[in-house]
Design an enzyme around this catalytic site. Sequence first.
Site, PDB file in Angstrom:
ATOM      1  N   ASN A  86      34.858  38.698  46.017  1.00 15.30           N
ATOM      2  CA  ASN A  86      35.103  37.682  45.021  1.00 15.30           C
ATOM      3  C   ASN A  86      36.527  37.148  45.198  1.00 15.30           C
ATOM      4  OD1 ASN A  86      34.886  36.085  42.623  1.00 15.30           O
ATOM      5  ND2 ASN A  86      33.479  37.609  41.768  1.00 15.30           N
ATOM      6  N   HIS A 123      54.553  53.529  53.260  1.00 15.62           N
ATOM      7  CA  HIS A 123      55.945  53.693  53.672  1.00 15.62           C
ATOM      8  C   HIS A 123      56.417  55.108  53.369  1.00 15.62           C
ATOM      9  CE1 HIS A 123      56.287  49.307  54.061  1.00 15.62           C
ATOM     10  NE2 HIS A 123      55.516  49.280  52.990  1.00 15.62           N
ATOM     11  N   GLY A 152      36.507  44.645  39.542  1.00 15.12           N
ATOM     12  CA  GLY A 152      37.653  43.745  39.587  1.00 15.12           C
ATOM     13  C   GLY A 152      38.981  44.437  39.362  1.00 15.12           C
ATOM     14  N   LYS A 187      30.864  60.522  36.627  1.00 13.84           N
ATOM     15  CA  LYS A 187      29.415  60.652  36.586  1.00 13.84           C
ATOM     16  C   LYS A 187      28.876  60.601  38.002  1.00 13.84           C
ATOM     17  CE  LYS A 187      25.464  58.130  34.694  1.00 13.84           C
ATOM     18  NZ  LYS A 187      25.065  56.949  33.911  1.00 13.84           N
TER      19      LYS A 187
END
Length: 185
Positions: free
Chosen positions: A84, A114, A140, A181
């Site tokens: 997306n 790093h 998201g 879960k």
Amino acid sequence: MKTEKEKMLSGENYFSNDKELVLERVKAKKLLHKLNITEYLMNGNARTILRELLPNAHKRIYIEPPFHCDYGYNIHLGEMVYFNVNCVVLDTAKVSIGNNVFIGPGVHIYTATHSTNAVERRKTEFAKPVSIGNDCWIGGNAIICPGVTIGDGCTIGAGSVVTKDIPANSLAVGNPAKVIKKLNE
């Protein structure tokens, strides 16, 4: 003697401002500019750009611009992978993503890392590969950290920060992400 690129790809400390690496990142940025600004829609031109940017991706992928990456050639995508909008893949090491994977908006996948030693950090960096299995959904704004493996059939909750491996068929959420879960049982 290894080149800086060879060191990068093998996970060793390397100098990221090496001329060869800078030129490769510039090439990727020019392709990303075409994808993210000139085309912006997934069409034939965008697919041509993606084939050049992501030579190790299956032809059946879909990426919603804008999209960002370092090199592109270290991103290995299976069939039916969907990114997306606003995803970032720092691909200084190999990023492997299986088939039928949905990646939500704003997801970041990092292989670059790093040293915690400030003096060493000024000169070099290193990378650890990331692997995401088949049939996963990354919610998201999730962040996948360097060196992480996410097994097949996993769901990673929105906003999660994945710092450790996630076993197959798990729902993981939080910061740091924890399995809450088992799925498909």
